[in-house]
Design a protein around this motif. Structure first.
Motif, mmCIF file in Angstrom:
data_model
loop_
_atom_site.group_PDB
_atom_site.id
_atom_site.type_symbol
_atom_site.label_atom_id
_atom_site.label_comp_id
_atom_site.label_asym_id
_atom_site.label_seq_id
_atom_site.Cartn_x
_atom_site.Cartn_y
_atom_site.Cartn_z
ATOM 1 N N ILE A 160 39.168 33.397 44.028
ATOM 2 C CA ILE A 160 40.233 34.354 43.741
ATOM 3 C C ILE A 160 41.517 33.594 43.407
ATOM 4 O O ILE A 160 41.809 32.555 44.015
ATOM 5 N N THR A 161 42.252 34.059 42.435
ATOM 6 C CA THR A 161 43.474 33.466 41.857
ATOM 7 C C THR A 161 43.194 32.177 41.095
ATOM 8 O O THR A 161 44.135 31.536 40.619
ATOM 9 N N SER A 211 37.924 43.519 44.437
ATOM 10 C CA SER A 211 37.470 42.221 44.926
ATOM 11 C C SER A 211 38.089 41.869 46.268
ATOM 12 O O SER A 211 37.425 41.280 47.138
ATOM 13 N N ASP A 243 38.093 37.668 35.607
ATOM 14 C CA ASP A 243 39.167 38.516 36.141
ATOM 15 C C ASP A 243 38.899 38.742 37.620
ATOM 16 O O ASP A 243 38.079 39.578 38.008
ATOM 17 N N TRP A 244 39.584 37.981 38.457
ATOM 18 C CA TRP A 244 39.305 37.971 39.897
ATOM 19 C C TRP A 244 39.801 39.228 40.618
ATOM 20 O O TRP A 244 39.571 39.380 41.819
ATOM 21 N N ARG A 245 40.400 40.163 39.896
ATOM 22 C CA ARG A 245 40.811 41.428 40.513
ATOM 23 C C ARG A 245 39.634 42.383 40.665
ATOM 24 O O ARG A 245 39.672 43.301 41.496
ATOM 25 N N LEU A 295 49.985 43.235 37.395
ATOM 26 C CA LEU A 295 48.626 42.886 37.811
ATOM 27 C C LEU A 295 47.834 44.067 38.336
ATOM 28 O O LEU A 295 46.614 43.977 38.471
ATOM 29 N N PHE A 319 42.747 46.174 43.951
ATOM 30 C CA PHE A 319 41.763 45.171 43.541
ATOM 31 C C PHE A 319 40.471 45.369 44.337
ATOM 32 O O PHE A 319 40.440 45.063 45.537
ATOM 33 N N CYS A 374 47.165 44.668 46.274
ATOM 34 C CA CYS A 374 45.804 44.228 46.578
ATOM 35 C C CYS A 374 44.857 45.389 46.848
ATOM 36 O O CYS A 374 43.643 45.260 46.643
ATOM 37 N N LEU A 419 45.652 47.400 39.121
ATOM 38 C CA LEU A 419 44.562 48.108 38.462
ATOM 39 C C LEU A 419 44.704 49.605 38.716
ATOM 40 O O LEU A 419 45.340 50.022 39.701
#
Length: 472
Positions: A12-13, A223, A104-106, A45, A221, A218, A47
């Motif tokens: 992640i990131t 993930s 895309d780690w989100r 960032l 996200f 967060c 979603l």
């Protein structure tokens, strides 16, 4: 194995995210100095609500085009030192047989696993057509070696066991992967991400607001919710020492759907592993698993819920001895218990989560795994030590660094360096402060700095990224 395709899956990131040609979150000096308000920065960032395992469209879509090579991150979520040239850690791997998988780690790790499946199938077909040019004496067709940092290991193992990747895999290497989640995820999903320990006065004042905005971000996200602990991590005050429940039993203020999803994500994987093993003629995985992790650093392992619902975070075993880990993932979770029998089958070193993918942290261990050596030949040394440092600081305000487990009389110094060639190196010596601790303080201007804590006799180096912002 020398002729196999090697695929690196970051954590992640660990991938640059861009939109309309602009980097969304690798923070510039102007951003850190306050030119871009933090709320606006974080909104870039986010979603859409309820995205689940879908793919974002329109203004929410990004291009995930390359690995991060410089320090970056979000305080309270994860600071990342950036990835080195991973092929440089493996002797004999050709550029043609190495694939980096930025993503895309989100997004939901299930979706990312499907993307990994498509990428691996395409690259393996390419390499299979060409590999004998380089390895004419190979006795079989190439298979896949997956090297995964942090959350990347959750993506890869889902691909292997739930999407059929096990049929072409030779080796899975997980490095600091939270196989059973990490209690630190509770922190940044409940507004407690930026811990106030070691912060200066101004930084502590910023931490609360940043933590709340980070939690809001967060929670969009999928993930990040899948990083929550599925081990028994929650304790009520007054209960017997060692008595813990999981997140489905004790409420810590997280959305029910998020908690249900992380348990379903892990249950899907665990069920697939058992079903696949039952179908295997020898009841064994068709690929080898190597598990690497960090140890020796105070690491949040549990959450305590007061009668009023306030949360506290535990990094001491029954409030006595510190839990060990890499500062982010506890050792018990970094261990791939679904594939290995005992902790001594894993490889441990004394480095922190963001430093694990580096030559000094595990280069020799990774090379040993790749060439089939035993885990027992690559154990961490007795001279390793732990450090604690804040992820967030304010320009011009001192912040503290703590080193633990350092032998008395052993010289230790802390240094801040920047990728900005005009920025000076900032250095201080750490001095004894009781309880087997050494302490020191540093002051810097706006930027993302690399903190290096180095002990001598023998030389051991620990590193962490620190974000310094301009107070507004």
């Amino acid at each position: 194995m020398r002729h196999d395709l090697v695929v690196f899956v970051p954590g992640i990131t660990g991938t640059r995210l861009r939109r309309d040609g602009k980097d969304l979150w690798a923070l510039s000096p102007g951003m850190l100095a306050g030119a871009v308000p933090p709320r606006r920065l974080l909104e870039r960032l986010a979603l859409p609500e309820g995205i689940g395992d879908g793919r974002p469209e329109g203004p929410f879509a990004v291009q995930a085009d390359q690995l991060m090579t410089r320090p970056t991150g979000l305080p309270g979520l994860l600071m990342n030192l950036g990835y080195p040239q991973v092929t440089g850690l493996l002797d004999g791997v050709l550029p043609e047989q190495f694939v980096a998988f930025p993503y895309d780690w989100r997004l939901d790790n299930r979706l990312t696993a499907r993307d990994l499946q498509a990428r691996v199938e395409r690259e393996l077909a390419r390499w299979t057509e060409d590999f004998r040019t380089h390895y004419p004496k190979a006795e079989d067709d190439p298979r896949v070696v997956l090297i995964c940092h942090s959350m990347g290991g959750l993506v890869a193992r889902h691909y292997l066991e739930c999407l059929g990747g096990r049929e072409t895999a030779r080796l899975l290497v997980t490095v600091g992967t939270p196989h059973r989640g990490a209690a630190k995820a509770v922190r940044f999903l409940t507004g407690h991400g930026v811990g106030k320990s070691l912060l200066g006065r101004k930084a502590a004042a910023l931490a609360g607001g940043l933590g709340e905005r980070l939690a809001e971000l967060c929670r969009t996200f999928p993930s990040v919710g899948q990083l929550l602990p599925v081990y028994e991590a929650v304790r009520r005050p007054g209960f017997p020492e060692g008595y813990y429940e999981d997140l489905t039993v004790l409420d810590v203020g997280l959305p029910t759907a998020m908690v249900q999803d992380v348990f379903a994500f892990h249950e899907t994987f665990e069920t697939a592993v058992l079903d696949n093993l039952r179908r295997s003629p020898d009841l064994r995985l068709p690929y080898r698993v190597a598990c690497l992790g960090g140890s020796g650093h105070p690491t949040t392992h549990g959450v305590v819920v007061s009668p009023g619902g306030e949360l506290g975070f535990l990094d001491e075993l029954d409030d006595i001895d510190p839990w060990s880990g890499d500062g982010t993932v506890p050792m018990e979770s970094a261990f791939a218990a679904w594939a290995l029998r005992g902790m001594d089958e894993a490889m441990w070193n004394g480095h922190r989560h963001g430093q694990l993918i580096s030559r000094e942290a595990f280069g020799h261990q990774l090379d040993a795994v790749y060439h089939g050596k035993s885990a027992r030949d690559t154990l961490a040394g007795d001279d390793d030590f732990g450090i604690e440092a804040p992820e967030l600081a304010v320009a011009g305000e001192p912040f503290e660094i703590v080193a633990t487990g350092v032998a008395r009389g052993r010289p230790v110094a802390a240094t801040l360096t920047s990728h900005d060639p005009a920025a000076p190196e900032i250095r201080t010596a750490l001095t004894e402060a009781g309880r087997d601790e050494l302490r020191g303080s540093l002051t810097a201007g706006p930027g993302i700095w690399v903190l290096t804590v180095q002990a001598e006799s023998p030389k051991v180096v620990q590193r962490e990224a620190v974000m310094v912002v301009q107070a507004q």
